[in-house]
Design an enzyme around this catalytic site. Structure first.
Site, short mmCIF file in Angstrom:
data_model
loop_
_atom_site.label_atom_id
_atom_site.label_comp_id
_atom_site.label_asym_id
_atom_site.label_seq_id
_atom_site.Cartn_x
_atom_site.Cartn_y
_atom_site.Cartn_z
N SER A 156 -9.56 -2.34 18.84
CA SER A 156 -9.14 -1.48 19.97
C SER A 156 -10.28 -1.39 20.96
O SER A 156 -11.45 -1.60 20.61
CB SER A 156 -8.81 -0.09 19.44
OG SER A 156 -8.77 0.83 20.51
N TYR A 169 -9.00 7.47 14.22
CA TYR A 169 -8.54 6.20 14.79
C TYR A 169 -9.75 5.35 15.19
O TYR A 169 -9.86 4.18 14.80
CB TYR A 169 -7.64 6.47 15.99
CG TYR A 169 -7.10 5.21 16.66
CD1 TYR A 169 -5.98 4.57 16.16
CD2 TYR A 169 -7.73 4.66 17.77
CE1 TYR A 169 -5.49 3.41 16.76
CE2 TYR A 169 -7.26 3.51 18.38
CZ TYR A 169 -6.13 2.89 17.87
OH TYR A 169 -5.66 1.73 18.46
P1 NDP Z 1 3.49 0.95 17.71
O1 NDP Z 1 3.41 2.41 17.45
O2 NDP Z 1 4.51 0.44 18.65
O3 NDP Z 1 3.62 0.14 16.36
C1 NDP Z 1 2.88 0.48 15.23
C2 NDP Z 1 3.49 -0.21 14.04
O4 NDP Z 1 2.79 0.22 12.86
C3 NDP Z 1 4.95 0.18 13.87
O5 NDP Z 1 5.70 -0.95 13.51
C4 NDP Z 1 4.89 1.18 12.72
O6 NDP Z 1 6.05 1.25 11.94
C5 NDP Z 1 3.73 0.65 11.91
N1 NDP Z 1 3.22 1.71 11.06
C6 NDP Z 1 2.70 2.89 11.44
N2 NDP Z 1 2.44 3.65 10.38
C7 NDP Z 1 2.80 2.93 9.29
C8 NDP Z 1 2.80 3.17 7.89
N3 NDP Z 1 2.41 4.35 7.38
N4 NDP Z 1 3.23 2.20 7.06
C9 NDP Z 1 3.67 1.03 7.55
N5 NDP Z 1 3.72 0.74 8.86
C10 NDP Z 1 3.28 1.69 9.72
O7 NDP Z 1 2.01 0.58 18.20
P2 NDP Z 1 1.40 -0.73 18.86
O8 NDP Z 1 2.34 -1.86 18.79
O9 NDP Z 1 0.84 -0.32 20.16
O10 NDP Z 1 0.15 -0.98 17.89
C11 NDP Z 1 -0.06 -2.16 17.16
C12 NDP Z 1 -1.54 -2.27 16.88
O11 NDP Z 1 -2.25 -2.45 18.11
C13 NDP Z 1 -2.15 -1.03 16.22
O12 NDP Z 1 -3.07 -1.44 15.22
C14 NDP Z 1 -2.88 -0.35 17.35
O13 NDP Z 1 -3.96 0.42 16.90
C15 NDP Z 1 -3.31 -1.53 18.18
N6 NDP Z 1 -3.61 -1.22 19.58
C16 NDP Z 1 -2.61 -0.89 20.46
C17 NDP Z 1 -2.91 -0.62 21.79
C18 NDP Z 1 -1.86 -0.26 22.78
O14 NDP Z 1 -2.19 0.00 23.95
N7 NDP Z 1 -0.59 -0.25 22.44
C19 NDP Z 1 -4.30 -0.68 22.27
C20 NDP Z 1 -5.28 -1.03 21.26
C21 NDP Z 1 -4.92 -1.29 19.97
P3 NDP Z 1 7.29 2.17 12.44
O15 NDP Z 1 7.87 1.47 13.60
O16 NDP Z 1 8.17 2.20 11.26
O17 NDP Z 1 6.70 3.50 12.78
#
Ligand code: NDP
Length: 251
Positions: A156, A169
């Protein structure tokens, strides 16, 4: 080396590759699963919600991709035995992994340390850091069984510029970078396995909305537009590239 941010895989460049993506039911993970399947990969979709995974499954099949495998698992609740079972299921069906993308993550609390909710701190570290460790640990033989495997951790922007109130985080993402670098060093003698991290940058997803509720979402890039770096690292052209942290978007 071409700029990974402009990488476009050749048609069917991922044919024959088996790629596991965590958090594939939504956001960046979903977009990446669709792109990998479109490039010919057999994708294994991990997620928490079966309903969301089934939707991604339908989209991949409707677009002509190979039928994905679904692996639902809640990282908050899972212990080592569940990870072991997950790896055993992949071993039985595929016998190897050519790509593993640790994408799932949660934001946790954004608050000063003295007001942090303690169970939530623990849960955030568990999902963002312990889960990738456990999954890597149990999937390691599967990665070693591949002739060309790529392991990707998700970082991140907060790692590049640590700042107040980002709590567990931020700590989990800094530790993830350390885990990636340590592992890349550990597998130095395995040229067929590369280990890297990606920072997606700002992306229009639920997590971003949660972090910045007042932001104008129309100014943010769609998840589908920031994928070239992921595809570069998962495809054959990045063989030998290891131990590096990539930014999916310009500074
Ligand atoms: P989303 O919230 O759209 O997606 C997160 C995903 O993680 C979802 O599919 C969610 O499942 C899954 N998840 C969360 N908690 C759990 C759990 N307890 N067990 C299993 N799966 C879980 O976020 P992003 O797509 O934005 O994030 C993807 C990655 O990118 C993350 O690691 C985030 O930290 C990183 N990131 C994102 C940025 C952004 O601007 N979007 C910037 C920097 C980093 P469910 O749908 O079922 O909740």
């Amino acid at each position: 080396m071409t700029d990974p941010r402009t990488y476009v895989p050749a048609p069917q460049a991922f044919a024959g590759r088996v790629i596991l993506i965590t958090g594939a039911g939504d956001g960046i993970g979903k977009a990446l699963a669709l792109a990998c399947a479109a490039a010919g990969a057999a994708v294994i979709l991990h997620g928490r919600s079966v309903r969301k995974l089934e939707k991604v499954y339908d989209e991949i099949v409707a677009a002509g991709g190979a039928r994905p495998s679904l692996l639902p698992l809640d990282f908050e609740k899972a212990g080592p035995a569940e990870y072991e079972a997950l790896a055993a299921a992949i071993t039985k069906e595929f016998g190897r992994l050519d790509g593993l993308v640790h994408n799932a993550g949660m934001l946790g609390d954004r608050a000063p340390i003295e007001h942090h909710d303690i169970p939530k701190w623990m849960r955030t570290l568990h999902v963002n850091l312990n889960a990738p460790f456990l999954l890597t640990r149990y999937c390691f033989p599967l990665l070693k069984a591949s002739p060309d495997a790529s392991l990707i951790f998700t970082s991140s922007g907060v790692v590049r510029h640590p700042r107040a109130y980002w709590g567990a985080y931020l700590v989990s993402k800094c530790a993830t970078e350390g885990l990636m670098q340590m592992l890349a060093d550990e597998v130095e003698s395995l040229p067929q396995l590369r280990v890297n991290s990606v920072n997606p940058g700002k992306v229009r997803t639920n997590m971003r909305l949660q972090a910045y509720p007042g932001e104008d979402r129309s100014t943010l890039p769609e998840a589908s537009s920031i994928l070239p770096t992921y595809l570069y690292l998962l495809g054959p052209d990045s063989r030998g590239v290891t131990g590096r942290s990539f930014d999916c978007q310009p500074g």
